[in-house]
Design a protein around this motif. Structure first.
Motif, PDB file in Angstrom:
ATOM      1  N   UNK B 386       0.837  -1.215   0.000  1.00  9.60           N
ATOM      2  CA  UNK B 386       0.000   0.000   0.000  1.00  9.60           C
ATOM      3  C   UNK B 386       0.865   1.255   0.000  1.00  9.60           C
ATOM      4  N   UNK B 387       2.162   1.105   0.232  1.00  8.43           N
ATOM      5  CA  UNK B 387       3.068   2.263   0.171  1.00  8.43           C
ATOM      6  C   UNK B 387       3.829   2.312  -1.153  1.00  8.43           C
ATOM      7  N   UNK B 388       3.455   1.466  -2.092  1.00  6.04           N
ATOM      8  CA  UNK B 388       4.265   1.298  -3.296  1.00  6.04           C
ATOM      9  C   UNK B 388       4.058   2.367  -4.359  1.00  6.04           C
ATOM     10  N   UNK B 389       4.984   2.420  -5.279  1.00  2.00           N
ATOM     11  CA  UNK B 389       5.007   3.434  -6.330  1.00  2.00           C
ATOM     12  C   UNK B 389       3.875   3.327  -7.344  1.00  2.00           C
ATOM     13  N   UNK B 390       3.259   2.141  -7.436  1.00  2.00           N
ATOM     14  CA  UNK B 390       2.137   1.999  -8.373  1.00  2.00           C
ATOM     15  C   UNK B 390       0.851   2.549  -7.786  1.00  2.00           C
ATOM     16  N   UNK B 391       0.891   2.849  -6.481  1.00  2.00           N
ATOM     17  CA  UNK B 391      -0.315   3.327  -5.791  1.00  2.00           C
ATOM     18  C   UNK B 391      -1.450   2.315  -5.919  1.00  2.00           C
ATOM     19  N   UNK B 392      -2.648   2.818  -6.144  1.00  2.00           N
ATOM     20  CA  UNK B 392      -3.842   1.990  -6.167  1.00  2.00           C
ATOM     21  C   UNK B 392      -4.410   2.047  -7.573  1.00  2.00           C
ATOM     22  N   UNK B 393      -4.264   0.959  -8.300  1.00  7.04           N
ATOM     23  CA  UNK B 393      -4.712   0.923  -9.682  1.00  7.04           C
ATOM     24  C   UNK B 393      -5.910  -0.013  -9.801  1.00  7.04           C
ATOM     25  N   UNK B 394      -6.433  -0.155 -10.993  1.00 11.61           N
ATOM     26  CA  UNK B 394      -7.551  -1.065 -11.244  1.00 11.61           C
ATOM     27  C   UNK B 394      -7.059  -2.273 -12.028  1.00 11.61           C
ATOM     28  N   UNK B 395      -7.827  -3.341 -11.930  1.00  7.19           N
ATOM     29  CA  UNK B 395      -7.464  -4.536 -12.691  1.00  7.19           C
ATOM     30  C   UNK B 395      -7.230  -4.245 -14.159  1.00  7.19           C
ATOM     31  N   UNK B 396      -8.097  -3.435 -14.771  1.00  7.76           N
ATOM     32  CA  UNK B 396      -7.975  -3.168 -16.210  1.00  7.76           C
ATOM     33  C   UNK B 396      -6.745  -2.328 -16.552  1.00  7.76           C
ATOM     34  N   UNK B 397      -6.073  -1.758 -15.539  1.00  9.70           N
ATOM     35  CA  UNK B 397      -4.844  -0.995 -15.815  1.00  9.70           C
ATOM     36  C   UNK B 397      -3.630  -1.903 -16.003  1.00  9.70           C
ATOM     37  N   UNK B 398      -3.724  -3.140 -15.522  1.00  8.37           N
ATOM     38  CA  UNK B 398      -2.525  -3.991 -15.477  1.00  8.37           C
ATOM     39  C   UNK B 398      -1.981  -4.266 -16.879  1.00  8.37           C
ATOM     40  N   UNK B 399      -2.843  -4.676 -17.790  1.00 11.73           N
ATOM     41  CA  UNK B 399      -2.354  -5.013 -19.135  1.00 11.73           C
ATOM     42  C   UNK B 399      -1.750  -3.813 -19.852  1.00 11.73           C
ATOM     43  N   UNK B 400      -2.391  -2.615 -19.822  1.00 10.87           N
ATOM     44  CA  UNK B 400      -1.725  -1.469 -20.452  1.00 10.87           C
ATOM     45  C   UNK B 400      -0.351  -1.178 -19.836  1.00 10.87           C
ATOM     46  N   UNK B 401      -0.240  -1.337 -18.526  1.00 12.40           N
ATOM     47  CA  UNK B 401       1.051  -1.059 -17.881  1.00 12.40           C
ATOM     48  C   UNK B 401       2.108  -2.058 -18.360  1.00 12.40           C
ATOM     49  N   UNK B 402       1.740  -3.332 -18.420  1.00 14.05           N
ATOM     50  CA  UNK B 402       2.706  -4.353 -18.861  1.00 14.05           C
ATOM     51  C   UNK B 402       3.034  -4.170 -20.347  1.00 14.05           C
ATOM     52  N   UNK B 403       2.014  -3.960 -21.158  1.00 18.37           N
ATOM     53  CA  UNK B 403       2.245  -3.788 -22.597  1.00 18.37           C
ATOM     54  C   UNK B 403       3.104  -2.551 -22.853  1.00 18.37           C
ATOM     55  N   UNK B 404       2.909  -1.531 -22.033  1.00 20.40           N
ATOM     56  CA  UNK B 404       3.757  -0.330 -22.119  1.00 20.40           C
ATOM     57  C   UNK B 404       5.222  -0.676 -21.852  1.00 20.40           C
TER      58      UNK B 404
END
Lengths: 414, 414
Positions: B386-404
């Motif tokens: 909960x202290x991490x640099x990605x903060x609080x994202x949504x499930x649907x954000x994961x694939x764009x982040x990885x593909x990026x």
């Protein structure tokens, strides 16, 4: 009366760089003033559009100005045309253009016509703009050169469409593309016909132009062709003054940034020495900001060279540019010490300087001012700001947050 | 060329457990490698769908693959059918089924027919699938058994609807429900009629089946009824390759996970020993991932048993499973040390293991790779992340982040 200055360093976000001991350019830069703003202000990360989505400078700036680009992005052409000083009307279709050197077989020899001078392209442009097309007497052709081989073309008339192909193949040795319609509407077909006619006439004019005869005589590639890209149809945006209650001005060298801001209803400040390149006169730009902030609620200051260094894959140069920007802010910080100016600093996208292309990683942001909630972050960089009090916001959140500090946001509900 | 591995530990998120001194299973687990990835990577929390909303494994995986489940979720039946190896077509209506033991009064005696063996259900299925219905000659019945008492039923034809009631009352001692239409469309009425006819014929076949005569002879409950749930109509999803520019494979034991991934255009790897249960061969699965990552941009590795332990209300067993998973990742970490593989680890939902049901708390995530922005988090658990640099994202954000990170996201704007 509170004022705000937003500094956008283009392509500011980065990733750990091997050549910078695993640090980002922002992490390793000696940027005393930016870090001081971070210490005294609040910080966070910005997904300019959405997590992971790499964005252009056009869509990025649109989002940062508070306009959802998915609803408001017209393509790049109109922004460049506005930035070049053309007064667009709703329905105008605008393109970015290059003067290029094309061989008799239609193959591109030089996409930049040997980077002809701005003076040469101005002379060529005089014979292209306002050219009349007998089959389309109601269509007005506006061509305006900008810097070196670059220019913008605007078609003005009713029933035009931006759905025509780029004629620029984006590489040398390839053939120029026909501006074919990209859908089956009559508007796209008509626009395609207009372009084909105009480009043919333009090539005839250029082929026989005195400037080109001189260039050929001097062994230089002639600017014998116009190639087009970034078609877009202009629609007026809701003015930013109306949207966020703030009167705005922009200090920027690059035409695109001036154009996006103009589309949003900013006044554009002209600053001698603001070039949008490494040699831009940062001192003069900061002075222009300090002067503009007397008359406007919000002044946007744009610096391009951080992104240029990223695209040049030069992390060290990006670091130096960040350091120069930080140093240049001294007078503004002093002025803001009066307690009547907020300063926000961010970027419009991430361009990892060891990759040289835009990426979708978030960018850091800081907001400094007399009454912001100071967080524990003491440095302005991608990693430190991830622990900041602003958390992870979106580009479109920035303007409401700033306008809120200025007390200009309208209350929702009672 | 950069690659990525996403490890999904099912039901990974948890809450402080009394029996674990107020720690979560992740917090108390000795999981050296997962913590190392957290130290060297970036971390955060994921609301798989949205804050506070408990989600199923089906909707959770859909979101993590980048598909908003509110637009793309067809119900569970089609995913199970795809996972069972049935090639669905658009319009097919699919159900999850159990063989059950039902008394002469229509009351369920055993929802699992004494957990009949996979061999027995395969023999029964041979007489059910491709059964013809004289009143509906154009409808094809496809029934496929999976494990023990479980199977999938697919109706193929035009004008079908998934809007029919589950016949499974989800408890023993209750009566089997009629598959009544749930809206007034002709499609729902027709589908209901088809099911009533099919289920009646199926019960007749099962009542007289040799397998059941044998079971009754041995004092075992007969599999004399099919009960249905999870109706859904299949529509093809936009392939993930098209959506995020990545070619994908999945290593998973459970049919559902294979099915969701197949719906998204993943290739499904078959791994001997990947059972979707406690005894799954983690070593073999990790080896399969390491092999698949040579040919695919992204490989998803799914481990079910963390959720099974949660539903079994066994926090200690969940902790052990996490430890086993962490240990099994050694070879992958070594391979990834080449600097060409990103590793992401997360869960598809929270199942507090002292409650035994899905809850809507966020799940932790880590992303590790050569150029991620390392944050200050040093442990992979719900609280540290909960202290991490990605903060609080949504499930649907994961694939764009990885593909990026893989450089496969298309830029928006110029």
């Amino acid at each position: 009366m509170m004022k705000a200055v937003i500094l956008i360093m283009d392509g500011l976000g980065d990733r750990p760089c091997k050549t910078l001991s695993g640090m980002t350019p922002l992490q390793i830069a000696r940027k005393q003033l930016l870090d001081r703003l971070a210490v005294e202000g609040e910080t966070g990360l910005v997904d300019v559009i959405s997590p992971g989505l790499p964005n252009g400078s056009d869509t990025g700036h649109l989002a940062i100005l508070g306009y959802n680009p998915f609803d408001n992005y017209p393509g790049r052409g109109p922004f460049e045309a506005l930035g070049a000083g053309i007064d667009l009307r709703s329905g105008d279709v605008a393109f970015r253009c290059n003067f290029a050197t094309v061989g008799p077989d239609g193959v591109i020899v030089d996409r930049r016509a040997g980077r002809i001078t701005s003076e040469e392209s101005a002379a060529l442009a005089r014979d292209l703009s306002e050219m009349s097309l007998p089959d389309h007497p109601d269509v007005r052709i506006i061509f305006k050169p900008t810097v070196e081989h670059r220019g913008v073309l605007v078609l003005r008339g009713s029933h035009l469409s931006p759905r025509v192909a780029d004629t620029d193949p984006h590489q040398e040795g390839a053939r120029v593309i026909e501006p074919n319609p990209m859908d089956s509407t009559e508007e796209a077909r008509t626009t395609s016909e207009i372009l084909i006619t105009f480009l043919r006439k333009a090539s005839q004019v250029l082929a026989n132009h005195e400037i080109n005869r001189k260039r050929i005589g001097s062994g230089l590639p002639p600017a014998n062709h116009l190639i087009l890209r970034g078609a877009g149809q202009f629609r007026a945006l809701q003015p930013i003054q109306q949207r966020f209650g703030v009167g705005c001005a922009v200090v920027a060298g690059g035409a695109l940034y001036r154009g996006v801001c103009r589309a949003a209803g900013f006044d554009v400040m002209d600053v001698a020495g603001a070039t949008g390149t490494y040699d831009t006169d940062l001192g003069a730009k900061v002075q222009a900001v300090m002067s503009a902030v007397k008359s406007y609620d919000l002044v946007l200051l744009h610096v391009k060279a951080t992104d240029t260094a990223s695209h040049d894959r030069n992390p060290a140069r990006k670091k130096e540019m960040i350091e120069r920007v930080s140093q240049s802010l001294g007078p503004l910080y002093e002025l803001a010490g009066s307690g009547e100016i907020y300063i926000a600093v961010t970027g419009d996208h991430t361009t990892p300087s060891e990759i040289g292309e835009h990426r979708g990683d978030p960018v850091p942001i800081l907001i400094w001012g007399p009454d912001v909630r100071r967080d524990c972050v003491e440095r302005f960089d991608e990693v430190s700001c991830s622990r900041g009090g602003l958390h992870r916001i979106r580009g479109v959140d920035i303007m409401p947050i700033i306008s809120n500090y200025l007390g200009k946001m309208e209350m929702y509900g009672e």
